[in-house]
Design an enzyme around this catalytic site. Structure first.
Site, mmCIF file in Angstrom:
data_model
loop_
_atom_site.group_PDB
_atom_site.id
_atom_site.type_symbol
_atom_site.label_atom_id
_atom_site.label_comp_id
_atom_site.label_asym_id
_atom_site.label_seq_id
_atom_site.Cartn_x
_atom_site.Cartn_y
_atom_site.Cartn_z
ATOM 1 N N THR A 1 -5.415 2.598 -7.436
ATOM 2 C CA THR A 1 -6.715 2.457 -6.771
ATOM 3 C C THR A 1 -7.619 3.592 -7.223
ATOM 4 O O THR A 1 -7.294 4.761 -7.034
ATOM 5 C CB THR A 1 -6.530 2.457 -5.241
ATOM 6 O OG1 THR A 1 -5.706 1.341 -4.910
ATOM 7 C CG2 THR A 1 -7.857 2.331 -4.514
ATOM 8 N N ARG B 1 -16.743 5.117 7.366
ATOM 9 C CA ARG B 1 -16.399 4.007 8.283
ATOM 10 C C ARG B 1 -16.708 4.456 9.702
ATOM 11 O O ARG B 1 -15.935 5.166 10.334
ATOM 12 C CB ARG B 1 -14.943 3.634 8.096
ATOM 13 C CG ARG B 1 -14.675 3.365 6.617
ATOM 14 C CD ARG B 1 -13.372 2.737 6.354
ATOM 15 N NE ARG B 1 -13.073 2.799 4.937
ATOM 16 C CZ ARG B 1 -11.856 2.800 4.447
ATOM 17 N NH1 ARG B 1 -10.823 2.722 5.254
ATOM 18 N NH2 ARG B 1 -11.658 2.860 3.140
ATOM 19 N N ASP C 1 -10.872 -9.233 -5.859
ATOM 20 C CA ASP C 1 -10.742 -9.419 -4.408
ATOM 21 C C ASP C 1 -12.046 -9.039 -3.725
ATOM 22 O O ASP C 1 -12.934 -8.447 -4.336
ATOM 23 C CB ASP C 1 -9.518 -8.697 -3.825
ATOM 24 C CG ASP C 1 -9.676 -7.183 -3.662
ATOM 25 O OD1 ASP C 1 -10.795 -6.666 -3.784
ATOM 26 O OD2 ASP C 1 -8.651 -6.520 -3.421
ATOM 27 N N HIS D 1 -13.004 -2.603 -2.555
ATOM 28 C CA HIS D 1 -12.144 -2.111 -1.481
ATOM 29 C C HIS D 1 -12.498 -2.809 -0.156
ATOM 30 O O HIS D 1 -12.494 -2.196 0.910
ATOM 31 C CB HIS D 1 -12.315 -0.588 -1.348
ATOM 32 C CG HIS D 1 -11.098 0.150 -0.871
ATOM 33 N ND1 HIS D 1 -10.434 1.072 -1.634
ATOM 34 C CD2 HIS D 1 -10.433 0.118 0.307
ATOM 35 C CE1 HIS D 1 -9.422 1.584 -0.946
ATOM 36 N NE2 HIS D 1 -9.401 1.010 0.239
ATOM 37 N N SER E 1 -12.953 -4.954 -7.586
ATOM 38 C CA SER E 1 -12.796 -4.798 -6.133
ATOM 39 C C SER E 1 -13.753 -3.743 -5.640
ATOM 40 O O SER E 1 -13.985 -2.744 -6.326
ATOM 41 C CB SER E 1 -11.344 -4.356 -5.828
ATOM 42 O OG SER E 1 -11.192 -4.041 -4.457
ATOM 43 N N SER F 1 0.840 -1.211 0.000
ATOM 44 C CA SER F 1 0.000 0.000 0.000
ATOM 45 C C SER F 1 0.871 1.255 0.000
ATOM 46 O O SER F 1 1.948 1.272 0.608
ATOM 47 C CB SER F 1 -0.890 -0.006 1.250
ATOM 48 O OG SER F 1 -1.473 1.263 1.453
ATOM 49 N N TYR G 1 -1.882 5.607 -4.527
ATOM 50 C CA TYR G 1 -2.864 6.674 -4.334
ATOM 51 C C TYR G 1 -2.235 7.923 -4.929
ATOM 52 O O TYR G 1 -1.041 8.178 -4.720
ATOM 53 C CB TYR G 1 -3.138 6.905 -2.848
ATOM 54 C CG TYR G 1 -4.072 5.896 -2.206
ATOM 55 C CD1 TYR G 1 -5.295 5.578 -2.778
ATOM 56 C CD2 TYR G 1 -3.743 5.285 -1.001
ATOM 57 C CE1 TYR G 1 -6.162 4.670 -2.173
ATOM 58 C CE2 TYR G 1 -4.599 4.379 -0.388
ATOM 59 C CZ TYR G 1 -5.810 4.076 -0.983
ATOM 60 O OH TYR G 1 -6.658 3.175 -0.377
ATOM 61 N N ARG H 1 -15.315 -1.134 1.887
ATOM 62 C CA ARG H 1 -14.974 -0.010 2.771
ATOM 63 C C ARG H 1 -15.237 1.349 2.138
ATOM 64 O O ARG H 1 -15.018 2.373 2.762
ATOM 65 C CB ARG H 1 -13.491 -0.122 3.164
ATOM 66 C CG ARG H 1 -13.219 -1.332 4.019
ATOM 67 C CD ARG H 1 -11.764 -1.727 3.970
ATOM 68 N NE ARG H 1 -10.873 -0.919 4.764
ATOM 69 C CZ ARG H 1 -10.686 -1.023 6.068
ATOM 70 N NH1 ARG H 1 -11.391 -1.903 6.763
ATOM 71 N NH2 ARG H 1 -9.819 -0.266 6.704
ATOM 72 N N LYS I 1 -7.486 -0.843 -9.884
ATOM 73 C CA LYS I 1 -8.124 -1.539 -8.754
ATOM 74 C C LYS I 1 -9.343 -0.764 -8.268
ATOM 75 O O LYS I 1 -9.227 0.411 -7.923
ATOM 76 C CB LYS I 1 -7.129 -1.684 -7.606
ATOM 77 C CG LYS I 1 -7.714 -2.285 -6.347
ATOM 78 C CD LYS I 1 -6.642 -2.509 -5.306
ATOM 79 C CE LYS I 1 -7.199 -3.160 -4.056
ATOM 80 N NZ LYS I 1 -7.940 -2.223 -3.210
HETATM 81 C C1 FNR Z 1 -7.708 -2.121 2.556
HETATM 82 N N1 FNR Z 1 -7.745 -1.933 1.176
HETATM 83 C C2 FNR Z 1 -6.852 -1.045 0.596
HETATM 84 N N2 FNR Z 1 -6.849 -0.888 -0.752
HETATM 85 C C3 FNR Z 1 -5.973 -0.051 -1.345
HETATM 86 O O1 FNR Z 1 -5.986 0.070 -2.572
HETATM 87 N N3 FNR Z 1 -5.062 0.635 -0.585
HETATM 88 C C4 FNR Z 1 -5.005 0.538 0.757
HETATM 89 O O2 FNR Z 1 -4.167 1.158 1.415
HETATM 90 C C5 FNR Z 1 -5.949 -0.318 1.396
HETATM 91 N N4 FNR Z 1 -5.962 -0.458 2.750
HETATM 92 C C6 FNR Z 1 -6.816 -1.348 3.345
HETATM 93 C C7 FNR Z 1 -6.767 -1.535 4.715
HETATM 94 C C8 FNR Z 1 -7.565 -2.507 5.312
HETATM 95 C C9 FNR Z 1 -7.483 -2.714 6.782
HETATM 96 C C10 FNR Z 1 -8.448 -3.288 4.518
HETATM 97 C C11 FNR Z 1 -9.304 -4.348 5.155
HETATM 98 C C12 FNR Z 1 -8.513 -3.075 3.171
HETATM 99 C C13 FNR Z 1 -8.606 -2.785 0.332
HETATM 100 C C14 FNR Z 1 -7.878 -4.070 -0.009
HETATM 101 O O3 FNR Z 1 -6.855 -3.828 -0.928
HETATM 102 C C15 FNR Z 1 -8.793 -5.124 -0.625
HETATM 103 O O4 FNR Z 1 -9.481 -4.572 -1.712
HETATM 104 C C16 FNR Z 1 -9.789 -5.733 0.377
HETATM 105 O O5 FNR Z 1 -9.178 -5.941 1.619
HETATM 106 C C17 FNR Z 1 -10.327 -7.048 -0.164
HETATM 107 O O6 FNR Z 1 -11.310 -7.562 0.657
HETATM 108 P P1 FNR Z 1 -11.057 -8.680 1.800
HETATM 109 O O7 FNR Z 1 -10.147 -9.725 1.226
HETATM 110 O O8 FNR Z 1 -10.418 -7.945 2.958
HETATM 111 O O9 FNR Z 1 -12.428 -9.157 2.090
#
Ligand code: FNR
Length: 365
Positions: free
Chosen positions: A157, A166, A288, A257, A255, A107, A131, A260, A233
């Protein structure tokens, strides 16, 4: 960990190990968390049609992504700030994926730097999640460092002009603990996240610094400054997948995310078929979101994903045992994927075809 037999065991244990504020940050989805639930439930709506008597004595679950061999069709999605789960954070995850011979995505807002991760896991297949900051020089600097550190792709992303709603983070006034920093940055950009005035410190950080004016031209800009392949993504519609192809993306990651960003989107496995159908073989398609079983990976492959990723289960592994925990999670998933192949009559990824799954509605008449 010795007695853990599934990802749920890791999650249950991580829930006890982690500080409540960190646990909430890792686990939560946006809004009412409907999409968070659907991501997992939707996999259960898909039934497997196993084939029998097909000699599965020689199996290989390996595949190729962006021209690189990986030992299994499951890699690690970027999740921010992994040192909250374990002091070794992203370095531990990178070493675990190096051992597993699969993809690790770092990340932008990690607590180990690009260079630290490269040093910790020189042989790992590393991609860098991007980002884009208002100050394009900040982003350009990240790209140059990722190139220099032998990262093999940029994962842009595209679903985060702002952070999602959140609610637990807002209630908790979530910030990065003071002993940690956003390791890819110096000074203000590194420390800003350690303090908050009102709600979630992370949300404030994003609002102040991430470029919310991004449009499709950003892909052209990226292609003008780097030769690294570009993975988009956060795509959830065939329209955007086709635009991604038009503007020159090399791969699409379906995805939401991890549910989130905006609550109410479909589960990723629900939109995968429309996207695969739209882009055909023009670019690779990944997925994902909600993947916790070998059979989930199998279903996504059958519906056309070239590669599958997961985020939270690795955090649970880290929280349970650092690098060893992350490795154990990856090896558990490897066994489950291999078993899914064997029990469906598949000896390699090419045999995991569309006819091997059906939506449950197919059986209800
Ligand atoms: C993320 N995700 C995420 N995506 C991204 O592009 N940059 C990031 O910094 C983050 N940070 C992040 C933190 C946390 C705690 C979570 C749970 C998720 C999203 C991540 O890349 C991914 O898309 C999801 O986690 C996929 O879902 P599952 O496997 O957690 O269900």
């Amino acid at each position: 960990m010795a007695r853990f037999v599934c990802i749920q065991d890791f999650e249950n244990s991580a829930m006890n190990n982690l500080a409540p504020v960190v646990r909430d940050y890792y686990k939560s989805g946006a809004g009412e968390e409907n999409t968070l639930r659907w991501n997992k439930e939707a996999f259960k709506q898909i039934r497997i049609r196993p084939r029998v008597l097909r000699d599965v004595s020689k199996r290989d679950i390996g595949t190729k992504v962006l021209k690189q061999n990986v030992s299994m069709p499951l890699g690690v999605s970027p999740t921010a700030m992994q040192r909250m789960a374990h002091p070794d954070g992203e370095c531990a995850t990178a070493r675990a994926t190096q051992a597993a011979k699969t993809v690790f995505i770092l990340s932008t807002i990690s607590t180990s730097s690009i260079e630290e991760v490269a040093k910790a896991a020189p042989e790992a297949i590393k991609w860098f999640q991007l980002y884009v900051y208002f100050d394009r020089n900040v982003t350009l600097n990240l790209i140059r460092r990722a190139e220099k550190a032998d990262f093999k792709a940029l994962v842009l992303t595209v679903d985060t002009p702002m952070f999602g709603d959140r609610r637990r983070d807002i209630k908790n006034k979530f910030t990065l603990p003071n002993h940690l920093r956003l390791a890819n940055f110096e000074g203000f950009l590194s420390r800003k996240i350690n303090s908050t005035t009102k709600g979630s410190g992370l949300s404030e950080y994003v609002t102040n610094l991430f470029d919310d004016s991004l449009n499709w031209q950003v892909i052209k800009w990226l292609k003008s400054v780097t030769n690294l392949p570009i993975v988009l993504k956060g795509v959830l519609t065939s329209e955007d997948a086709l635009l991604g192809v038009k503007y020159g993306a090399d791969a699409i990651m379906v995805s939401n995310h991890g549910a989130r960003q905006i609550d109410g989107t479909p589960a990723t496995i629900e939109v995968l078929p429309e996207i695969v159908q739209a882009v055909g073989k023009k670019v690779e398609v990944y997925l994902d979101g909600g993947v916790t079983q070998g059979t989930d990976v199998f279903k996504a492959l059958a519906l056309g994903a070239k590669m599958v990723f997961f985020g939270r289960p690795i955090l649970w592994g880290l929280a349970c045992g650092g690098e060893k925990g992350a490795r154990t999670v990856l090896e558990l998933m490897r066994r489950e994927i291999d078993l899914a192949f064997a029990l469906t009559g598949c000896s390699n990824v090419n045999q995991v075809t569309k006819d091997m799954v059906k939506h449950k509605s197919y059986y209800s008449h």
